[in-house]
Design a protein around this motif. Structure first.
Motif, PDB file in Angstrom:
ATOM      1  N   SER A 110      54.337  34.139  33.199  1.00 53.67           N
ATOM      2  CA  SER A 110      55.526  33.160  33.046  1.00 53.67           C
ATOM      3  C   SER A 110      56.347  32.860  34.196  1.00 53.67           C
ATOM      4  CB  SER A 110      55.999  32.951  31.694  1.00 53.67           C
ATOM      5  OG  SER A 110      56.658  34.073  31.693  1.00 53.67           O
ATOM      6  N   SER A 111      56.387  33.963  35.040  1.00 53.86           N
ATOM      7  CA  SER A 111      57.274  33.851  36.124  1.00 53.86           C
ATOM      8  C   SER A 111      56.566  35.019  37.238  1.00 53.86           C
ATOM      9  CB  SER A 111      58.744  34.157  35.987  1.00 53.86           C
ATOM     10  OG  SER A 111      59.219  35.364  35.476  1.00 53.86           O
ATOM     11  N   ASN A 112      56.853  34.756  38.542  1.00 55.40           N
ATOM     12  CA  ASN A 112      56.583  35.717  39.345  1.00 55.40           C
ATOM     13  C   ASN A 112      55.344  36.425  39.210  1.00 55.40           C
ATOM     14  OD1 ASN A 112      59.330  34.983  40.551  1.00 55.40           O
ATOM     15  ND2 ASN A 112      60.295  36.683  39.167  1.00 55.40           N
ATOM     16  N   SER A 113      54.336  35.915  39.275  1.00 55.74           N
ATOM     17  CA  SER A 113      52.839  36.298  39.486  1.00 55.74           C
ATOM     18  C   SER A 113      52.388  35.785  40.755  1.00 55.74           C
ATOM     19  CB  SER A 113      52.168  35.692  38.328  1.00 55.74           C
ATOM     20  OG  SER A 113      52.617  36.299  37.203  1.00 55.74           O
ATOM     21  N   SER A 114      51.156  36.719  41.167  1.00 56.49           N
ATOM     22  CA  SER A 114      50.491  36.291  42.286  1.00 56.49           C
ATOM     23  C   SER A 114      48.882  36.280  41.928  1.00 56.49           C
ATOM     24  CB  SER A 114      50.597  37.549  43.357  1.00 56.49           C
ATOM     25  OG  SER A 114      52.000  37.344  44.035  1.00 56.49           O
ATOM     26  N   VAL A 115      48.162  35.293  42.307  1.00 54.41           N
ATOM     27  CA  VAL A 115      46.631  35.245  41.817  1.00 54.41           C
ATOM     28  C   VAL A 115      45.693  35.411  43.183  1.00 54.41           C
ATOM     29  CG1 VAL A 115      44.733  33.773  40.764  1.00 54.41           C
ATOM     30  CG2 VAL A 115      47.171  33.944  39.874  1.00 54.41           C
ATOM     31  N   SER A 116      44.740  36.293  43.064  1.00 55.45           N
ATOM     32  CA  SER A 116      43.978  36.232  44.102  1.00 55.45           C
ATOM     33  C   SER A 116      42.318  36.057  43.678  1.00 55.45           C
ATOM     34  CB  SER A 116      44.155  37.752  44.981  1.00 55.45           C
ATOM     35  OG  SER A 116      45.295  37.606  45.513  1.00 55.45           O
ATOM     36  N   MET A 117      41.685  35.765  44.702  1.00 57.03           N
ATOM     37  CA  MET A 117      40.293  36.135  44.142  1.00 57.03           C
ATOM     38  C   MET A 117      39.229  36.009  45.488  1.00 57.03           C
ATOM     39  SD  MET A 117      38.879  32.125  42.626  1.00 57.03           S
ATOM     40  CE  MET A 117      39.920  32.229  41.257  1.00 57.03           C
ATOM     41  N   VAL A 118      38.246  36.775  45.426  1.00 55.13           N
ATOM     42  CA  VAL A 118      37.302  36.719  46.660  1.00 55.13           C
ATOM     43  C   VAL A 118      36.178  35.882  46.369  1.00 55.13           C
ATOM     44  CG1 VAL A 118      35.771  38.331  48.285  1.00 55.13           C
ATOM     45  CG2 VAL A 118      37.965  39.117  47.192  1.00 55.13           C
ATOM     46  N   ILE A 119      36.118  34.926  47.119  1.00 55.32           N
ATOM     47  CA  ILE A 119      35.056  33.553  46.793  1.00 55.32           C
ATOM     48  C   ILE A 119      34.495  33.004  48.073  1.00 55.32           C
ATOM     49  CG2 ILE A 119      36.780  31.987  47.077  1.00 55.32           C
ATOM     50  CD1 ILE A 119      35.777  30.603  44.479  1.00 55.32           C
ATOM     51  N   LYS A 120      33.311  32.657  47.974  1.00 55.85           N
ATOM     52  CA  LYS A 120      32.578  31.923  48.856  1.00 55.85           C
ATOM     53  C   LYS A 120      32.066  30.584  48.318  1.00 55.85           C
ATOM     54  CE  LYS A 120      28.579  31.180  49.937  1.00 55.85           C
ATOM     55  NZ  LYS A 120      28.773  29.855  50.621  1.00 55.85           N
ATOM     56  N   THR A 121      32.375  29.513  49.194  1.00 58.61           N
ATOM     57  CA  THR A 121      32.119  28.104  48.554  1.00 58.61           C
ATOM     58  C   THR A 121      31.827  27.013  49.695  1.00 58.61           C
ATOM     59  OG1 THR A 121      32.198  26.752  46.721  1.00 58.61           O
ATOM     60  CG2 THR A 121      34.317  27.367  47.699  1.00 58.61           C
ATOM     61  N   GLY A 122      31.245  26.045  49.318  1.00 57.50           N
ATOM     62  CA  GLY A 122      31.065  24.814  50.316  1.00 57.50           C
ATOM     63  C   GLY A 122      31.367  23.908  49.536  1.00 57.50           C
ATOM     64  N   ASP A 123      31.961  23.939  48.275  1.00 52.17           N
ATOM     65  CA  ASP A 123      32.077  22.825  47.415  1.00 52.17           C
ATOM     66  C   ASP A 123      33.131  21.884  47.783  1.00 52.17           C
ATOM     67  OD1 ASP A 123      32.429  21.258  44.818  1.00 52.17           O
ATOM     68  OD2 ASP A 123      31.106  22.505  44.033  1.00 52.17           O
ATOM     69  N   SER A 124      33.283  20.797  47.626  1.00 49.63           N
ATOM     70  CA  SER A 124      34.360  19.858  47.869  1.00 49.63           C
ATOM     71  C   SER A 124      35.530  19.491  46.769  1.00 49.63           C
ATOM     72  CB  SER A 124      34.034  18.793  48.572  1.00 49.63           C
ATOM     73  OG  SER A 124      33.333  17.666  47.606  1.00 49.63           O
ATOM     74  N   GLN A 125      35.205  19.921  45.641  1.00 50.02           N
ATOM     75  CA  GLN A 125      36.038  19.605  44.600  1.00 50.02           C
ATOM     76  C   GLN A 125      36.021  20.793  43.488  1.00 50.02           C
ATOM     77  OE1 GLN A 125      36.359  15.498  42.951  1.00 50.02           O
ATOM     78  NE2 GLN A 125      34.405  15.022  44.177  1.00 50.02           N
ATOM     79  N   SER A 126      37.150  21.494  43.292  1.00 53.44           N
ATOM     80  CA  SER A 126      37.450  22.538  42.414  1.00 53.44           C
ATOM     81  C   SER A 126      38.664  23.249  42.255  1.00 53.44           C
ATOM     82  CB  SER A 126      36.583  24.047  43.156  1.00 53.44           C
ATOM     83  OG  SER A 126      35.244  23.514  43.519  1.00 53.44           O
ATOM     84  N   MET A 127      38.898  24.018  41.164  1.00 53.29           N
ATOM     85  CA  MET A 127      40.272  24.390  40.916  1.00 53.29           C
ATOM     86  C   MET A 127      40.111  25.796  40.775  1.00 53.29           C
ATOM     87  SD  MET A 127      41.937  21.741  38.289  1.00 53.29           S
ATOM     88  CE  MET A 127      42.017  20.103  38.526  1.00 53.29           C
ATOM     89  N   LEU A 128      41.215  26.586  41.078  1.00 55.01           N
ATOM     90  CA  LEU A 128      41.276  28.119  41.039  1.00 55.01           C
ATOM     91  C   LEU A 128      41.431  28.560  39.711  1.00 55.01           C
ATOM     92  CD1 LEU A 128      43.348  28.845  44.266  1.00 55.01           C
ATOM     93  CD2 LEU A 128      40.598  28.762  44.198  1.00 55.01           C
ATOM     94  N   VAL A 129      42.271  27.856  39.012  1.00 62.12           N
ATOM     95  CA  VAL A 129      42.758  28.406  37.513  1.00 62.12           C
ATOM     96  C   VAL A 129      43.291  27.009  36.992  1.00 62.12           C
ATOM     97  CG1 VAL A 129      44.409  29.740  36.252  1.00 62.12           C
ATOM     98  CG2 VAL A 129      44.008  30.326  38.691  1.00 62.12           C
TER      99      VAL A 129
END
Length: 243
Positions: A110-129
């Motif tokens: 709920s506070s002070n977090s960091s999110v990471s992901m290793v990803i490969k994409t060519g998509d133009s419309q997406s959301m991480l979380v």
């Protein structure tokens, strides 16, 4: 029963050529059993403490089925839907509009977090979380609106391969796998689950997902670089070129 030389009972008769080859002693058997059951863990830098670590390239995290095991030690295993997993070096999940995953409640801080992901994409419309109801989100991107979010406070500082960015749309769409990191996130989602690839027309329709990390704390730029170097040294970055 007593043992001699690690064997139960009488020591087997030695063959004149191979000796006791092919006969396991008690000690040898136990060692071999331990080796077979062992699943070693390779964990990223945890300067602020790992909250979640899902890695498609480690057998301890995924081999088959619908569970992506959290190997951070916190037990926040993800449930996978419509899985398409490719064994490679490193292994990955194929991104399609039907593939998704969701973690338990309170995976995101709920506070002070960091999110990471290793990803490969060519998509133009997406959301991480996103959240369960697709009302809250982080890192949506598309032409003309490169990076936005809802119910995520903090600085939401964006890095691609360790370099600070402000435009997610133009920097993530490549032929190569890369590390996306967002630091200083204060999530106020309904359950603070980590839900991926369920938000209507904003799903990833192509590409590959290698790993997902959530850290407690706001990673500094140098710590983000350390995380990038860790994945890069293991072959996750630029793991595959071309379509």
């Amino acid at each position: 029963m007593r043992t001699r030389n690690g064997f139960i009972g009488v020591v087997p008769q030695q063959d004149s050529t191979t000796g006791n080859s092919g006969v396991l002693s008690v000690n040898s058997h136990n060692i071999e059993k331990s080796r077979n059951n062992l699943k070693s863990l390779d964990l990223p830098p945890a300067s602020h403490g790992l909250r979640l670590f899902l890695d498609a390239g480690q057998e301890a995290s995924y081999t088959s089925g619908s569970t992506w095991t959290d190997i951070s030690g916190n037990g926040r295993n993800a449930t996978l839907y419509n899985v398409s997993h490719t064994t490679a070096t490193p292994s990955y999940f194929n991104l399609t509009t039907s593939f998704s995953f969701a973690t338990p409640a309170n995976t995101l801080g709920s506070s002070n977090s960091s999110v990471s992901m290793v990803i490969k994409t060519g998509d133009s419309q997406s959301m991480l979380v996103t959240d369960d109801g697709n009302q809250d989100y982080l890192g949506a991107y598309r032409s003309g609106n490169a990076y936005y979010h809802n119910n995520v406070g903090g600085g939401k500082n964006l890095y691609i391969n360790g370099t600070s960015q402000t435009n997610l749309y133009s920097t993530i769409r490549t032929n190569n796998s890369l590390l996306v990191t967002v630091t200083d996130c204060d999530f106020s989602f309904g359950s603070n689950r980590f839900v991926f690839n369920t938000y209507g027309s904003f799903q990833f329709g192509d590409g590959r997902l290698y790993a997902v990390v959530v850290h407690d704390g706001n990673l500094s730029s140098s710590q983000v670089t350390d995380l990038y170097n860790w994945f890069n040294s293991r072959g996750y970055i630029n793991a595959w070129v071309g379509y």
